[in-house]
Design an enzyme around this catalytic site. Sequence first.
Site, PDB file in Angstrom:
ATOM      1  N   ASP A  15     -60.989 -18.514 -24.275  1.00 25.77           N
ATOM      2  CA  ASP A  15     -62.021 -18.724 -23.250  1.00 25.77           C
ATOM      3  C   ASP A  15     -62.494 -17.380 -22.677  1.00 25.77           C
ATOM      4  O   ASP A  15     -61.724 -16.425 -22.615  1.00 25.77           O
ATOM      5  CB  ASP A  15     -61.445 -19.610 -22.137  1.00 25.77           C
ATOM      6  CG  ASP A  15     -62.539 -20.154 -21.248  1.00 25.77           C
ATOM      7  OD1 ASP A  15     -63.719 -20.114 -21.631  1.00 25.77           O
ATOM      8  OD2 ASP A  15     -62.207 -20.619 -20.134  1.00 25.77           O
ATOM      9  N   ASN A  17     -65.702 -15.817 -23.448  1.00 20.18           N
ATOM     10  CA  ASN A  17     -66.694 -15.040 -24.221  1.00 20.18           C
ATOM     11  C   ASN A  17     -67.982 -14.838 -23.423  1.00 20.18           C
ATOM     12  O   ASN A  17     -68.543 -13.737 -23.404  1.00 20.18           O
ATOM     13  CB  ASN A  17     -67.080 -15.786 -25.508  1.00 20.18           C
ATOM     14  CG  ASN A  17     -65.937 -15.898 -26.479  1.00 20.18           C
ATOM     15  OD1 ASN A  17     -64.915 -15.255 -26.305  1.00 20.18           O
ATOM     16  ND2 ASN A  17     -66.105 -16.723 -27.496  1.00 20.18           N
ATOM     17  N   GLY A  18     -68.450 -15.925 -22.806  1.00 19.97           N
ATOM     18  CA  GLY A  18     -69.716 -15.865 -22.070  1.00 19.97           C
ATOM     19  C   GLY A  18     -69.631 -14.889 -20.913  1.00 19.97           C
ATOM     20  O   GLY A  18     -70.498 -14.018 -20.740  1.00 19.97           O
ATOM     21  N   TRP A  20     -67.576 -12.440 -20.475  1.00 20.68           N
ATOM     22  CA  TRP A  20     -67.390 -11.071 -20.991  1.00 20.68           C
ATOM     23  C   TRP A  20     -68.761 -10.444 -21.284  1.00 20.68           C
ATOM     24  O   TRP A  20     -69.022  -9.297 -20.936  1.00 20.68           O
ATOM     25  CB  TRP A  20     -66.539 -11.134 -22.255  1.00 20.68           C
ATOM     26  CG  TRP A  20     -66.195  -9.804 -22.863  1.00 20.68           C
ATOM     27  CD1 TRP A  20     -65.123  -9.013 -22.558  1.00 20.68           C
ATOM     28  CD2 TRP A  20     -66.919  -9.118 -23.894  1.00 20.68           C
ATOM     29  NE1 TRP A  20     -65.139  -7.880 -23.334  1.00 20.68           N
ATOM     30  CE2 TRP A  20     -66.227  -7.918 -24.163  1.00 20.68           C
ATOM     31  CE3 TRP A  20     -68.084  -9.406 -24.620  1.00 20.68           C
ATOM     32  CZ2 TRP A  20     -66.655  -7.011 -25.124  1.00 20.68           C
ATOM     33  CZ3 TRP A  20     -68.513  -8.495 -25.568  1.00 20.68           C
ATOM     34  CH2 TRP A  20     -67.794  -7.310 -25.810  1.00 20.68           C
ATOM     35  N   ARG A  28     -74.915 -14.275 -23.950  1.00 25.02           N
ATOM     36  CA  ARG A  28     -73.600 -14.898 -24.176  1.00 25.02           C
ATOM     37  C   ARG A  28     -73.177 -14.822 -25.649  1.00 25.02           C
ATOM     38  O   ARG A  28     -71.997 -14.741 -25.976  1.00 25.02           O
ATOM     39  CB  ARG A  28     -73.639 -16.357 -23.729  1.00 25.02           C
ATOM     40  CG  ARG A  28     -73.819 -16.549 -22.240  1.00 25.02           C
ATOM     41  CD  ARG A  28     -74.018 -18.018 -21.912  1.00 25.02           C
ATOM     42  NE  ARG A  28     -72.914 -18.830 -22.396  1.00 25.02           N
ATOM     43  CZ  ARG A  28     -71.763 -18.987 -21.760  1.00 25.02           C
ATOM     44  NH1 ARG A  28     -71.567 -18.389 -20.612  1.00 25.02           N
ATOM     45  NH2 ARG A  28     -70.807 -19.736 -22.256  1.00 25.02           N
ATOM     46  N   HIS A  32     -69.562 -14.229 -28.040  1.00 22.24           N
ATOM     47  CA  HIS A  32     -69.009 -15.057 -29.128  1.00 22.24           C
ATOM     48  C   HIS A  32     -68.783 -14.217 -30.382  1.00 22.24           C
ATOM     49  O   HIS A  32     -67.794 -14.420 -31.093  1.00 22.24           O
ATOM     50  CB  HIS A  32     -69.959 -16.218 -29.435  1.00 22.24           C
ATOM     51  CG  HIS A  32     -70.083 -17.207 -28.308  1.00 22.24           C
ATOM     52  ND1 HIS A  32     -68.996 -17.669 -27.601  1.00 22.24           N
ATOM     53  CD2 HIS A  32     -71.169 -17.810 -27.756  1.00 22.24           C
ATOM     54  CE1 HIS A  32     -69.406 -18.521 -26.673  1.00 22.24           C
ATOM     55  NE2 HIS A  32     -70.712 -18.625 -26.731  1.00 22.24           N
ATOM     56  N   ASN A  63     -68.359 -29.017 -25.821  1.00 21.52           N
ATOM     57  CA  ASN A  63     -69.241 -27.869 -26.105  1.00 21.52           C
ATOM     58  C   ASN A  63     -70.594 -28.296 -26.688  1.00 21.52           C
ATOM     59  O   ASN A  63     -71.560 -27.541 -26.637  1.00 21.52           O
ATOM     60  CB  ASN A  63     -68.567 -26.870 -27.056  1.00 21.52           C
ATOM     61  CG  ASN A  63     -67.492 -26.018 -26.406  1.00 21.52           C
ATOM     62  OD1 ASN A  63     -66.584 -25.525 -27.065  1.00 21.52           O
ATOM     63  ND2 ASN A  63     -67.573 -25.837 -25.094  1.00 21.52           N
ATOM     64  N   LEU A 190     -56.163 -27.551 -19.296  1.00 17.77           N
ATOM     65  CA  LEU A 190     -56.077 -27.719 -20.747  1.00 17.77           C
ATOM     66  C   LEU A 190     -57.422 -28.040 -21.384  1.00 17.77           C
ATOM     67  O   LEU A 190     -57.585 -27.931 -22.605  1.00 17.77           O
ATOM     68  CB  LEU A 190     -55.083 -28.839 -21.099  1.00 17.77           C
ATOM     69  CG  LEU A 190     -53.605 -28.482 -20.993  1.00 17.77           C
ATOM     70  CD1 LEU A 190     -52.743 -29.712 -21.225  1.00 17.77           C
ATOM     71  CD2 LEU A 190     -53.227 -27.390 -21.991  1.00 17.77           C
ATOM     72  N   GLU A 202     -44.905 -24.724 -23.633  1.00 14.82           N
ATOM     73  CA  GLU A 202     -44.943 -23.660 -22.633  1.00 14.82           C
ATOM     74  C   GLU A 202     -46.392 -23.215 -22.496  1.00 14.82           C
ATOM     75  O   GLU A 202     -47.119 -23.164 -23.496  1.00 14.82           O
ATOM     76  CB  GLU A 202     -44.110 -22.457 -23.109  1.00 14.82           C
ATOM     77  CG  GLU A 202     -42.636 -22.734 -23.225  1.00 14.82           C
ATOM     78  CD  GLU A 202     -41.964 -22.940 -21.872  1.00 14.82           C
ATOM     79  OE1 GLU A 202     -42.353 -22.246 -20.923  1.00 14.82           O
ATOM     80  OE2 GLU A 202     -41.078 -23.803 -21.774  1.00 14.82           O
TER      81      GLU A 202
HETATM   82  C1  FPP Z   1     -65.224 -19.914 -24.884  1.00 18.87           C
HETATM   83  O1  FPP Z   1     -65.993 -18.937 -24.304  1.00 18.87           O
HETATM   84  C2  FPP Z   1     -65.244 -19.969 -26.307  1.00 18.87           C
HETATM   85  C3  FPP Z   1     -65.887 -20.908 -27.089  1.00 18.87           C
HETATM   86  C4  FPP Z   1     -66.940 -21.813 -26.669  1.00 18.87           C
HETATM   87  C5  FPP Z   1     -65.522 -21.100 -28.474  1.00 18.87           C
HETATM   88  C6  FPP Z   1     -64.692 -20.044 -29.084  1.00 18.87           C
HETATM   89  C7  FPP Z   1     -65.484 -19.376 -30.090  1.00 18.87           C
HETATM   90  C8  FPP Z   1     -65.237 -18.156 -30.555  1.00 18.87           C
HETATM   91  C9  FPP Z   1     -64.073 -17.322 -30.173  1.00 18.87           C
HETATM   92  C10 FPP Z   1     -66.183 -17.567 -31.523  1.00 18.87           C
HETATM   93  C11 FPP Z   1     -66.121 -18.229 -32.845  1.00 18.87           C
HETATM   94  C12 FPP Z   1     -64.749 -18.425 -33.312  1.00 18.87           C
HETATM   95  C13 FPP Z   1     -64.360 -18.401 -34.564  1.00 18.87           C
HETATM   96  C14 FPP Z   1     -62.927 -18.621 -34.831  1.00 18.87           C
HETATM   97  C15 FPP Z   1     -65.286 -18.148 -35.647  1.00 18.87           C
HETATM   98  P1  FPP Z   1     -67.008 -19.453 -23.220  1.00 18.87           P
HETATM   99  O2  FPP Z   1     -68.374 -19.382 -23.805  1.00 18.87           O
HETATM  100  O3  FPP Z   1     -66.612 -20.801 -22.733  1.00 18.87           O
HETATM  101  O4  FPP Z   1     -66.831 -18.404 -22.079  1.00 18.87           O
HETATM  102  P2  FPP Z   1     -67.161 -18.612 -20.541  1.00 18.87           P
HETATM  103  O5  FPP Z   1     -66.165 -19.594 -20.021  1.00 18.87           O
HETATM  104  O6  FPP Z   1     -66.990 -17.241 -19.989  1.00 18.87           O
HETATM  105  O7  FPP Z   1     -68.563 -19.114 -20.455  1.00 18.87           O
END
Ligand code: FPP
Length: 250
Positions: A15, A17-18, A20, A28, A32, A63, A190, A202
Amino acid sequence: MTAAKLPRHLAIIMDGNGRWAELRRRDRTFGHLKGARVAKEMIEHCAQIGIEYLTLYAFSSENWLRPRTEVTFLMKLLGRHLRKERRTLMKNNIRFSVIGDIERLPGAVLEEVSLTIEETRINTGMNLVFALSYGGRQEITAAVRNIARAVAAGEIQPEEIDESMIAANLQSSFLPDPDLIIRTSGEYRLSNFLLWQAAYSELCITKTLWPDFSLDELTQTLQQFTSRERRFGRTAEQVRQGPTSQQAMV
Ligand code: FPP
């Protein structure tokens, strides 16, 4: 760290990516992209240190509700990632599989998923599982529906339904329960991930955003895990006396 002390099944909620990307005033999707690179690094490392099962929450049932452009980007990224990394999986003897409602995936992505499952089927090393279009409640609902059908057909009696029957009807029945679940970005939930299977897992929550998660932090987390005492509802003294016959069978 010896393989015996490692979690047999490590599951990760990737979690942040966005956030970051937003912190860097970038789109965003930039997060990813970096997240996918980190996932690749973690996958190879886990295979090399002897983790038996690694499950990554790559795309949840919820998602699908994100803006269409983001969903499209994530799907393309996933398809491209699988196509590019099949060689890495083969080189590391990794067997790939998925859990989730993959029929909802675009045809091109589904094809990459199927090809990757097929090509890596012969591998005997780490089992890498992508949770794709996955939701724990949906998985449990489908299992209940299967069992209800068997009851309606007179094949089983309601009294025969027990935990092992429910577990056997889950799509993820081929997986042992996760020993350790890591969640990045500091959220304490979760989010519909492996709800049934997480009963005794854990949990490790780190504030680090997924694109910043490093091999060093993974190593530290695994070291912390080895020092935790897992009691499965028993007392510390019972744990010192050794596993119950039920646990010894697992
Ligand atoms: C959460 O970040 C992540 C996802 C929605 C999916 C995870 C996807 C990746 C790590 C990229 C693709 C993966 C593979 C294995 C090819 P978020 O967008 O929810 O972040 P935020 O909570 O900060 O918005």
